[in-house]
Design an enzyme around this catalytic site. Structure first.
Site, short mmCIF file in Angstrom:
data_model
loop_
_atom_site.label_atom_id
_atom_site.label_comp_id
_atom_site.label_asym_id
_atom_site.label_seq_id
_atom_site.Cartn_x
_atom_site.Cartn_y
_atom_site.Cartn_z
N TYR A 12 -13.01 -2.33 -2.24
CA TYR A 12 -11.90 -1.38 -2.49
C TYR A 12 -11.70 -0.48 -1.25
CZ TYR A 12 -9.20 2.33 -4.79
OH TYR A 12 -8.24 3.25 -5.13
N SER B 256 -7.22 6.45 -0.88
CA SER B 256 -8.16 6.96 -1.88
C SER B 256 -9.21 7.82 -1.19
CB SER B 256 -8.86 5.79 -2.56
OG SER B 256 -10.02 6.23 -3.24
N1 LIG Z 1 -6.59 7.06 -10.47
C1 LIG Z 1 -7.49 7.24 -9.52
O1 LIG Z 1 -8.60 7.75 -9.77
C2 LIG Z 1 -7.20 6.84 -8.11
C3 LIG Z 1 -8.02 7.35 -7.08
C4 LIG Z 1 -7.76 6.98 -5.78
C5 LIG Z 1 -6.69 6.15 -5.47
N2 LIG Z 1 -5.90 5.67 -6.48
C6 LIG Z 1 -4.79 4.79 -6.11
O2 LIG Z 1 -3.59 5.29 -6.68
C7 LIG Z 1 -2.68 4.21 -6.87
C8 LIG Z 1 -2.11 4.29 -8.29
O3 LIG Z 1 -3.16 4.11 -9.21
P1 LIG Z 1 -3.13 4.77 -10.67
O4 LIG Z 1 -4.32 5.63 -10.77
O5 LIG Z 1 -1.80 5.33 -10.96
O6 LIG Z 1 -3.42 3.47 -11.55
P2 LIG Z 1 -2.60 2.76 -12.70
O7 LIG Z 1 -3.39 1.56 -13.07
O8 LIG Z 1 -2.25 3.75 -13.77
O9 LIG Z 1 -1.24 2.31 -11.97
C9 LIG Z 1 -1.22 1.28 -11.01
C10 LIG Z 1 0.06 0.49 -11.18
O10 LIG Z 1 0.10 -0.53 -10.18
C11 LIG Z 1 0.64 -1.68 -10.77
N3 LIG Z 1 0.29 -2.89 -10.02
C12 LIG Z 1 -0.94 -3.48 -9.92
N4 LIG Z 1 -0.84 -4.60 -9.19
C13 LIG Z 1 0.47 -4.72 -8.82
C14 LIG Z 1 1.19 -5.67 -8.07
N5 LIG Z 1 0.60 -6.76 -7.53
N6 LIG Z 1 2.51 -5.49 -7.90
C15 LIG Z 1 3.14 -4.41 -8.43
N7 LIG Z 1 2.50 -3.49 -9.17
C16 LIG Z 1 1.18 -3.64 -9.36
C17 LIG Z 1 0.06 -1.68 -12.19
O11 LIG Z 1 0.80 -2.53 -13.06
C18 LIG Z 1 0.14 -0.21 -12.54
O12 LIG Z 1 1.36 0.10 -13.19
C19 LIG Z 1 -3.47 2.94 -6.57
O13 LIG Z 1 -3.11 2.49 -5.27
C20 LIG Z 1 -4.92 3.37 -6.62
O14 LIG Z 1 -5.73 2.59 -5.77
C21 LIG Z 1 -6.12 6.01 -7.78
#
Ligand SMILES: NC(=O)c1ccc[n+]([C@@H]2O[C@H](COP(=O)([O-])OP(=O)(O)OC[C@H]3O[C@@H](n4cnc5c(N)ncnc54)[C@H](O)[C@@H]3O)[C@@H](O)[C@H]2O)c1
Length: 264
Positions: free
Chosen positions: A160, A147
């Protein structure tokens, strides 16, 4: 190399965790449209199945498996499914993760263990399971999602950020260890991207419109390009990082964040 050889993934097999939603779903769809056979793992088994069905409806190959990435046996089974279904594993995208906002002073041991398990241990298990197949194969590409928080020690992001800094460091070490086996390891560091992850959503996906507007306004303000990207922008970088086009790229961090280059 021809353009299609650089970015095409025909005959390649990918595992994507977190593929029920957001960046993981967009990644699974894009890798499949580039020709990969995709195995989608998510703790939301129905959501993973929906992504697989969407891909199959477009004539591409995908299967889903309910996977809790905090459980080594689940992650091993996910990678095992790629091998039993499609015969190999070329791409491991460890995308699953959760957000968390809390002052350092208030972090409980329970919070710490939960975040570390999902965001760091799950990625470690994903890497380890992939290596079991990729080392004998002498090839593979691992992509781990961190991130923008790794550059931005702003309030409430201590826990985080610890998990994502851990993902980044581990990935760089692994790139050094796995390179001689023909395996690349890279890190995607997304900026704030609207998905179910975004803080304006309540559990269950309900949106608070006022909070949504406030969050989006502040996201825009901290972005030099002055618009908010989407999950497809993150998936596009992942496609580059797992495709032959990036064959000489390993151990690096790729920030997809509209140009944000300083702490918030
Ligand atoms: N969206 C943002 O602003 C952002 C910014 C920086 C980093 N990220 C990172 O990107 C990645 C994806 O996030 P996103 O934005 O698509 O969020 P999202 O919530 O849309 O998707 C995350 C997915 O991870 C799954 N998940 C959670 N815990 C789990 C587990 N124990 N086992 C299997 N699956 C699990 C959830 O069910 C969900 O489908 C994450 O690692 C997040 O930290 C997101």
């Amino acid at each position: 190399m021809e353009l299609t050889d650089m970015f095409g993934l025909n005959d390649q097999v990918a595992v994507v965790t977190g593929g029920a939603s957001g960046i993981g779903a967009a990644t699974a769809e894009l890798l499949a449209s580039a020709g990969a056979s995709v195995v989608i793992g998510d703790i939301d088994g129905d959501g993973a199945q929906r992504t697989a069905e969407k891909i199959a409806a477009e004539g591409r190959r995908a299967v889903a498996l309910r996977t809790d990435t905090t459980k080594r046996a689940d992650v091993d089974a996910l990678v095992g499914r790629a091998v039993s279904e499609y015969g190999r594993l070329d791409i491991m995208a460890n995308v699953a993760g959760v957000g968390h906002a809390q002052p350092v002073r208030d972090i409980t041991e329970e919070d710490f263990d939960r975040l570390m398990a999902i965001n760091l241990k799950g990625v470690l298990f994903g890497c380890q399971a992939a290596l079991e197949v990729m080392i004998p194969q002498k090839s593979g590409s691992i992509l781990n999602v961190a991130s923008t928080v790794i550059d931005s020690p702003y309030p409430n992001q201590g826990l985080y950020g610890m998990t994502k800094a851990g993902v980044t460091f581990m990935s760089q070490v692994l790139a050094a260890e796995a390179g001689p086996h023909g395996i690349r390891v890279n890190v995607l560091a997304p900026g704030a991207t609207p998905t179910n992850f975004a803080s304006f959503r309540y559990p269950g996906g309900k949106i608070d419109p006022e909070r949504e507007k406030a969050v989006q306004d502040s996201m825009r303000q901290m972005t030099p390009l002055q618009f908010i990207g989407d999950a497809g922008d993150q998936a596009a970088m992942i496609l580059f990082l797992v495709s032959p086009a990036s064959r000489w790229v390993s151990g690096n961090i790729f920030r997809v964040n509209g140009g944000q280059s300083r702490p918030w």
